[in-house]
Motif scaffolding. Structure first.
Motif, PDB file in Angstrom:
ATOM      1  N   ARG A  42      25.518  30.771  33.357  1.00  0.00           N
ATOM      2  CA  ARG A  42      24.771  31.908  32.825  1.00  0.00           C
ATOM      3  C   ARG A  42      25.196  32.205  31.389  1.00  0.00           C
ATOM      4  O   ARG A  42      24.365  32.465  30.512  1.00  0.00           O
ATOM      5  CB  ARG A  42      24.973  33.155  33.692  1.00  0.00           C
ATOM      6  CG  ARG A  42      24.294  33.106  35.036  1.00  0.00           C
ATOM      7  CD  ARG A  42      24.444  34.404  35.793  1.00  0.00           C
ATOM      8  NE  ARG A  42      23.695  35.458  35.145  1.00  0.00           N
ATOM      9  CZ  ARG A  42      24.237  36.485  34.490  1.00  0.00           C
ATOM     10  NH1 ARG A  42      25.545  36.592  34.396  1.00  0.00           N
ATOM     11  NH2 ARG A  42      23.491  37.397  33.934  1.00  0.00           N
ATOM     12  N   GLU A  43      26.503  32.160  31.130  1.00  0.00           N
ATOM     13  CA  GLU A  43      27.000  32.428  29.782  1.00  0.00           C
ATOM     14  C   GLU A  43      26.541  31.336  28.809  1.00  0.00           C
ATOM     15  O   GLU A  43      26.191  31.624  27.658  1.00  0.00           O
ATOM     16  CB  GLU A  43      28.521  32.527  29.794  1.00  0.00           C
ATOM     17  CG  GLU A  43      29.050  33.733  30.563  1.00  0.00           C
ATOM     18  CD  GLU A  43      30.554  33.878  30.447  1.00  0.00           C
ATOM     19  OE1 GLU A  43      31.111  33.520  29.384  1.00  0.00           O
ATOM     20  OE2 GLU A  43      31.181  34.339  31.413  1.00  0.00           O
ATOM     21  N   GLU A  70      22.978  32.022  27.927  1.00  0.00           N
ATOM     22  CA  GLU A  70      22.889  33.108  26.944  1.00  0.00           C
ATOM     23  C   GLU A  70      23.172  32.581  25.538  1.00  0.00           C
ATOM     24  O   GLU A  70      22.486  32.955  24.575  1.00  0.00           O
ATOM     25  CB  GLU A  70      23.859  34.230  27.308  1.00  0.00           C
ATOM     26  CG  GLU A  70      23.473  34.997  28.560  1.00  0.00           C
ATOM     27  CD  GLU A  70      24.535  36.002  28.984  1.00  0.00           C
ATOM     28  OE1 GLU A  70      25.613  36.035  28.341  1.00  0.00           O
ATOM     29  OE2 GLU A  70      24.289  36.755  29.955  1.00  0.00           O
ATOM     30  N   THR A 122      20.496  32.525  22.464  1.00  0.00           N
ATOM     31  CA  THR A 122      20.877  33.175  21.206  1.00  0.00           C
ATOM     32  C   THR A 122      20.753  32.206  20.039  1.00  0.00           C
ATOM     33  O   THR A 122      20.226  32.564  18.969  1.00  0.00           O
ATOM     34  CB  THR A 122      22.315  33.717  21.288  1.00  0.00           C
ATOM     35  OG1 THR A 122      22.392  34.691  22.331  1.00  0.00           O
ATOM     36  CG2 THR A 122      22.721  34.363  19.971  1.00  0.00           C
ATOM     37  N   PHE A 129      19.455  41.083  25.156  1.00  0.00           N
ATOM     38  CA  PHE A 129      19.294  39.663  25.471  1.00  0.00           C
ATOM     39  C   PHE A 129      17.856  39.335  25.854  1.00  0.00           C
ATOM     40  O   PHE A 129      17.317  38.300  25.442  1.00  0.00           O
ATOM     41  CB  PHE A 129      20.230  39.256  26.609  1.00  0.00           C
ATOM     42  CG  PHE A 129      20.030  37.830  27.042  1.00  0.00           C
ATOM     43  CD1 PHE A 129      20.445  36.785  26.233  1.00  0.00           C
ATOM     44  CD2 PHE A 129      19.412  37.525  28.246  1.00  0.00           C
ATOM     45  CE1 PHE A 129      20.251  35.460  26.610  1.00  0.00           C
ATOM     46  CE2 PHE A 129      19.217  36.206  28.634  1.00  0.00           C
ATOM     47  CZ  PHE A 129      19.641  35.177  27.807  1.00  0.00           C
ATOM     48  N   TYR A 171      18.148  32.689  35.830  1.00  0.00           N
ATOM     49  CA  TYR A 171      19.101  33.600  35.193  1.00  0.00           C
ATOM     50  C   TYR A 171      19.052  34.973  35.861  1.00  0.00           C
ATOM     51  O   TYR A 171      20.086  35.552  36.205  1.00  0.00           O
ATOM     52  CB  TYR A 171      18.768  33.727  33.706  1.00  0.00           C
ATOM     53  CG  TYR A 171      19.650  34.700  32.959  1.00  0.00           C
ATOM     54  CD1 TYR A 171      20.909  34.322  32.509  1.00  0.00           C
ATOM     55  CD2 TYR A 171      19.211  35.999  32.693  1.00  0.00           C
ATOM     56  CE1 TYR A 171      21.718  35.214  31.819  1.00  0.00           C
ATOM     57  CE2 TYR A 171      20.016  36.894  32.003  1.00  0.00           C
ATOM     58  CZ  TYR A 171      21.260  36.500  31.564  1.00  0.00           C
ATOM     59  OH  TYR A 171      22.061  37.389  30.887  1.00  0.00           O
TER      60      TYR A 171
END
Length: 279
Positions: free
Chosen positions: A85-86, A89, A93, A185, A203
Motif C-alpha cells: 500500500r505504501e 502511494e 505521488t 491522496f 488499495y
C-alpha cells in the motif's frame, strides 16, 4: 530457550513452495537488474531537483519491493500488503509529480515538505532526549540543537505563510494545482491514470479487511491471517510489481535507460496472477 528460538521458524516446505509458485528468484533478479541499470548511469547530487527526486523514489521502490518479496516468501501476504500500500502511494505521488515536473515551485514545495517533516521529527526526538538527560552539559547541547532546528523549521513556515499557504496538512505542497478539498491522496489519485484501474479498489479494500485471498475482493467479512501461508499472494504481488513498474518507467524514461525487457518479463510473471484475481 530452545522452544523460544524455534517459535518463528517457518516450515521449509512453505518457503520452497512459495519460491517456485510465485517466481521469487526471477522477480528478485529483475528488481536487482533494474537497480543495477540505474546505478550505472545515475548522477547523484545534493541538489534538490527533479532528478534527485526520481532517484529518491526509485531507491524507495527498490527497498520496498525487496522487503515485500522477503515477507511474502516467508508466507505473510497480509504483512506484505501493508508495505505494498505504501509503495502504491509512492507510485501515485510520483505519477502526479511527473505530470507537473516543469513546475519548479511544486518541486520546491515538495522538498520543503520533506524537510519540515524531518525537522519536526528531529525536534520531538531531541526534546525527549533532553527531558531524560541528567547532566547540565548534555541538556545545554541538546537545547542548542533544538533551537537550531526550530529556527530552520520556522524559516520554512515563514516562507510559505507570507504567501498564505498553510503547511500543516500532509499534502500542502500541492499548492494551487488542486482545489483545497482535493489536497489529499485521493485528490492526487484522481489526477493520475491509477484512478481508473483495479488497484484503486485493491488499495481501498486493503485498508479495512484482511486480503490474503483473492476472494476478499468480494468479501465483507474476512480475517487477517497470522500464520505462514502458501496462498493469497496474487493481490500483494500484482500490487507491488505494478507500482514498481510504474516508478521504473518514469525514472528510466527520464534517464533514457532501457526498461522494456524487464517490463515484459515482469508482465509475463504477473499475467497469470491477474487472471486468478479476475476469475
Amino acid at each position: 530457550t530452545k522452544a523460544g528460538s524455534n517459535m518463528f521458524n517457518i516450515d521449509r516446505n512453505i518457503l520452497e513452495t512459495n519460491s517456485r509458485r510465485w517466481n521469487y528468484k526471477e522477480l528478485t533478479e529483475l528488481i536487482s537488474e533494474a537497480e543495477k541499470r540505474l546505478n550505472e548511469v545515475a548522477v547523484r547530487s545534493s541538489e534538490k531537483n527533479y532528478q534527485s527526486l526520481l532517484i529518491d523514489f526509485f531507491g524507495k521502490a527498490i527497498l520496498y519491493s525487496k522487503e515485500i518479496l522477503t515477507i511474502l516468501y516467508d508466507g505473510y501476504p497480509d504483512g506484505a500488503m501493508s508495505l505494498a500500500r505504501e509503495l502504491f502511494e509512492n507510485s501515485v505521488t510520483l505519477s502526479f509529480i511527473e505530470r507537473h515536473k516543469n513546475d519548479d515551485t511544486l518541486l520546491e514545495r515538495y522538498f520543503d515538505s520533506i524537510e519540515l517533516s524531518s525537522l519536526s521529527d528531529s525536534i520531538k526526538l531531541l526534546l525527549f532526549l533532553r527531558d531524560g538527560a541528567s547532566d547540565q552539559k548534555t541538556v545545554t547541547d541538546l537545547t542548542d540543537m533544538i533551537d537550531r532546528k526550530k529556527r530552520s523549521h520556522a524559516a520554512i513556515i515563514e516562507k510559505y505563510t507570507s504567501n498564505s499557504i498553510t503547511v500543516f496538512r500532509k499534502y500542502w505542497w500541492i499548492g494551487d494545482i488542486l482545489e483545497e478539498k482535493d489536497k489529499n491522496f485521493y485528490g492526487i489519485l484522481k489526477n493520475t491514470v491509477w484512478d481508473k484501474t483495479i488497484f484503486k479498489h485493491i488499495y481501498n479494500m486493503s485498508k479495512h479487511n484482511g486480503h490474503n485471498t483473492v476472494n476478499n475482493l468480494n468479501s465483507n467479512d474476512v480475517a487477517i491471517s497470522a500464520n505462514p501461508s502458501t496462498e493469497g499472494f496474487q493481490l500483494p504481488l500484482c500490487f507491488t510489481i505494478s507500482s514498481f513498474q510504474n516508478i521504473c518507467k518514469i525514472v528510466f524514461i527520464n534517464d533514457e535507460i532501457n526498461f522494456s525487457d524487464i517490463d515484459n518479463r515482469l508482465n509475463k510473471i504477473t499475467k497469470p496472477m491477474f487472471s486468478e484475481i479476475w476469475k
